[in-house]
Design a protein around this motif. Structure first.
Motif, mmCIF file in Angstrom:
data_model
loop_
_atom_site.group_PDB
_atom_site.id
_atom_site.type_symbol
_atom_site.label_atom_id
_atom_site.label_comp_id
_atom_site.label_asym_id
_atom_site.label_seq_id
_atom_site.Cartn_x
_atom_site.Cartn_y
_atom_site.Cartn_z
ATOM 1 N N LEU A 1 0.827 -1.208 0.000
ATOM 2 C CA LEU A 1 0.000 0.000 0.000
ATOM 3 C C LEU A 1 0.856 1.251 0.000
ATOM 4 O O LEU A 1 0.460 2.291 -0.510
ATOM 5 C CB LEU A 1 -0.882 0.026 1.258
ATOM 6 N N ALA A 2 2.053 1.140 0.598
ATOM 7 C CA ALA A 2 2.940 2.292 0.749
ATOM 8 C C ALA A 2 3.755 2.485 -0.526
ATOM 9 O O ALA A 2 4.964 2.252 -0.565
ATOM 10 C CB ALA A 2 3.840 2.102 1.967
ATOM 11 N N ASP A 3 3.077 2.932 -1.600
ATOM 12 C CA ASP A 3 3.721 2.970 -2.915
ATOM 13 C C ASP A 3 4.901 3.933 -2.960
ATOM 14 O O ASP A 3 5.816 3.752 -3.761
ATOM 15 C CB ASP A 3 2.707 3.274 -4.029
ATOM 16 N N GLY A 4 4.897 4.937 -2.093
ATOM 17 C CA GLY A 4 6.021 5.878 -2.064
ATOM 18 C C GLY A 4 7.287 5.265 -1.491
ATOM 19 O O GLY A 4 8.380 5.831 -1.625
ATOM 20 N N ALA A 5 7.156 4.092 -0.851
ATOM 21 C CA ALA A 5 8.322 3.420 -0.254
ATOM 22 C C ALA A 5 8.632 2.115 -0.980
ATOM 23 O O ALA A 5 9.299 1.226 -0.446
ATOM 24 C CB ALA A 5 8.075 3.152 1.237
ATOM 25 N N GLU B 1 -1.082 9.799 2.831
ATOM 26 C CA GLU B 1 -0.664 8.593 2.101
ATOM 27 C C GLU B 1 -0.272 7.461 3.047
ATOM 28 O O GLU B 1 0.321 7.703 4.107
ATOM 29 C CB GLU B 1 0.576 8.903 1.251
ATOM 30 N N PRO B 2 -0.514 6.208 2.645
ATOM 31 C CA PRO B 2 -0.076 5.056 3.446
ATOM 32 C C PRO B 2 1.439 5.102 3.733
ATOM 33 O O PRO B 2 1.875 4.686 4.805
ATOM 34 C CB PRO B 2 -0.418 3.850 2.570
ATOM 35 N N SER C 1 -4.378 6.899 -4.957
ATOM 36 C CA SER C 1 -5.299 6.459 -6.009
ATOM 37 C C SER C 1 -6.580 5.897 -5.396
ATOM 38 O O SER C 1 -6.623 5.532 -4.219
ATOM 39 C CB SER C 1 -4.630 5.380 -6.857
ATOM 40 N N GLN C 2 -7.617 5.784 -6.232
ATOM 41 C CA GLN C 2 -8.889 5.201 -5.766
ATOM 42 C C GLN C 2 -8.685 3.759 -5.328
ATOM 43 O O GLN C 2 -9.251 3.320 -4.314
ATOM 44 C CB GLN C 2 -9.941 5.291 -6.883
ATOM 45 N N LEU C 3 -7.864 2.999 -6.053
ATOM 46 C CA LEU C 3 -7.637 1.593 -5.673
ATOM 47 C C LEU C 3 -6.979 1.504 -4.296
ATOM 48 O O LEU C 3 -7.298 0.627 -3.489
ATOM 49 C CB LEU C 3 -6.769 0.884 -6.717
ATOM 50 N N SER C 4 -6.045 2.403 -4.009
ATOM 51 C CA SER C 4 -5.418 2.415 -2.683
ATOM 52 C C SER C 4 -6.430 2.782 -1.605
ATOM 53 O O SER C 4 -6.467 2.161 -0.540
ATOM 54 C CB SER C 4 -4.256 3.407 -2.640
ATOM 55 N N MET C 5 -7.256 3.787 -1.888
ATOM 56 C CA MET C 5 -8.255 4.187 -0.888
ATOM 57 C C MET C 5 -9.216 3.035 -0.606
ATOM 58 O O MET C 5 -9.584 2.781 0.543
ATOM 59 C CB MET C 5 -9.023 5.431 -1.363
#
Lengths: 334, 334
Positions: free
Chosen positions: B231-235, B278-279, B311-315
């Motif tokens: 979920l933590a796409d920034g990492a 963000e996650p 993103s909507q999918l992440s939410m």
């Protein structure tokens, strides 16, 4: 004290609430401004104490009682959510026990916060049953009922949010607020007529809970007969009040918003403003978009963001479909 | 200029960025403070321009090139999302065309924003392929590659977020930041060692993308072999850099966080702070909670909230289960 609320009541509430509530910021999105062709300012009452503007009215009510030496030994209230938290928090500030009458459909997260502030919750199948029970409870000795919207102290307290915003914003051409029982919308209208007399004041409510719209058309208060099914739980109130209705009749425009539009704007405002915004207030952006498309570009709108207390079930429903793939673009740049 | 980043580089970046980036607020939740037994301050970089701290590094990079009279005719960059938007936005400020190399799994909303700022996007199946393609593109004439994290200008720019926060907060005992490539975390550590030398500096990354943790244990940089699912796409960066790794080795502690904890804290921080977080940064709160339970109460922690582009999918994934029913209570009041 007259039952008619005027600007002096809001001014008095501002003095009472100074230092007791947050002066919340005004936020905006440069991208949204570009897309709308107008500047859209958001009064971020989701960042208020208890996560909603409702604390303003409840504290104003109790501060006035304190001034008159009339603080009770017990407080009761009825609410679909944010007013419950507001009364629980405000009562705790004065050390007075509070009992909240609500429905079984109350947002669990709003109920948990209400109990977290120390109040007791009583749940009923429908809102009219909860409203009837609170009316009985309010008859007990040394007990005061803090109504959710239909009282001059509540309307005046809620009006302080718009007054702050109109002091902070340079120039506003139209002001938008959601309509549940009409407390915020009425207070907003009274503040706007004094501080920005040229500005349009526009309300919005869910199409699934369109009692105010029906009332405006009928010229008298129409109540919903059953609990409405809407994402905008803060606007699920069955009817406006005798005090708020004549004020709402002075609005310049009023919109009904469907559930898809409510979810669409909640997604977009959360994304663009980076704020955790309730569907109840995001709904108002559908009215802003309609105004924007029919207004010569370059004007400034003010939107009252009423709160940010959202249950997991609501978040799941809001984010079920991907509306971020369809940006709300009204104007294209030259 | 030496390749070693020190505090003077962050000071210089602060001067360059003055008036060009927002001085974002520090937010806190009284309820969370009560539950944790500590004061937890959040540097709200989700409210930064482009919705993330990344604009600081990208602008610092281009401002330095401008000072040296070396602005290029074309800019390229590789990124899992926020750096893409940062480079696109920063390049547009200087009127320079930009091309972003990313993966097909890039968050659609981050990609749309990147294109909205005027950049071109090229998508590849995996991150290593995108990284290889940008290295080739960077060889072209009059072209400059803005690396996502492994550069002194980027590290120094990202460090300004912590420097601002440490100027604004009175006293901080521990500072937490998420770890992707290590740019924010490295800049935060350098700023902290100068402005709050007694404070612990602690990092966190997803257990599903634990390259930094593996690297710290191995004493050398270990890269992930496949695109991580988190979920933590920034990492989700496959490896830290040669510049960031020696700085990260100076951390006081480092945590791996599982996907349930990431979703849990994203729900709770969105709810408590009323911010669209963000996650990637909410993840860091799992480390804070571990620190909080093992630390005598009454201390102050600072958490770097890195962004709010989701993103909507992440939410949908974040809000699938109801974690708001299980409050994060560590201490009970006396």
């Amino acid at each position: 004290m007259s039952e008619i609320v005027d600007f002096s009541d809001i001014s008095k509430a501002m003095e009472r609430l100074a230092g007791k509530v947050k002066r919340t910021p005004i936020m905006e999105s440069s991208l949204l401004n570009r897309w709308m062709g107008h500047r859209i300012l958001f009064k971020a009452e989701c960042l208020q104490t208890i996560g909603a503007f409702k604390i303003r009215g409840a504290l104003n009510f109790l501060c006035r009682l304190e001034e008159e030496g009339k603080l009770p030994k017990h407080i009761v209230a009825n609410s679909s959510g944010n007013h419950a938290q507001a009364v629980a928090y405000a009562a705790a500030q004065f050390g007075i026990p509070a009992t909240i009458y609500t429905t079984e459909s109350v947002s669990p997260i709003k109920a948990a916060a209400t109990e977290g502030y120390g109040a007791t919750i009583k749940r009923f199948a429908t809102r009219p049953e909860a409203d009837a029970a609170v009316a009985v409870a309010a008859q007990a000795e040394d007990t005061v009922w803090i109504p959710p919207f239909n009282h001059q102290d509540i309307i005046a307290g809620q009006g302080t949010a718009a007054l702050e915003a109109l002091e902070d914003a340079e120039q506003v051409d139209a002001i938008f607020a959601p309509c549940g029982g009409g407390g915020l919308l009425s207070g907003t209208l009274i503040a706007a007529r004094e501080k920005a007399p040229e500005a349009l004041v526009i309300g919005a409510e869910p199409a699934n809970a369109n009692d105010a719209s029906q009332s405006l058309q009928a010229g008298e208060i129409v109540a919903l007969s059953s609990t409405p099914n809407t994402l905008a739980d803060g606007a699920a109130t069955p009817a406006v009040g005798e005090l708020t209705f004549p004020i709402i009749q002075q609005l310049d425009d009023f919109y009904e918003v469907d559930e898809v539009q409510i979810a669409y704007w909640t997604q977009w405002l959360q994304h663009l403003l980076k704020l955790h915004i309730e569907p109840t207030c995001a709904m108002t952006m559908a009215a802003v978009a309609s105004w924007a498309i029919n207004t010569p570009p370059g004007q400034t709108a003010l939107v009252m963001i009423s709160g940010g207390n959202i249950s997991q079930l609501s978040m799941q429903a809001i984010w079920e479909h991907d509306y971020l793939l369809q940006p709300p673009i009204i104007t294209t740049e030259e």
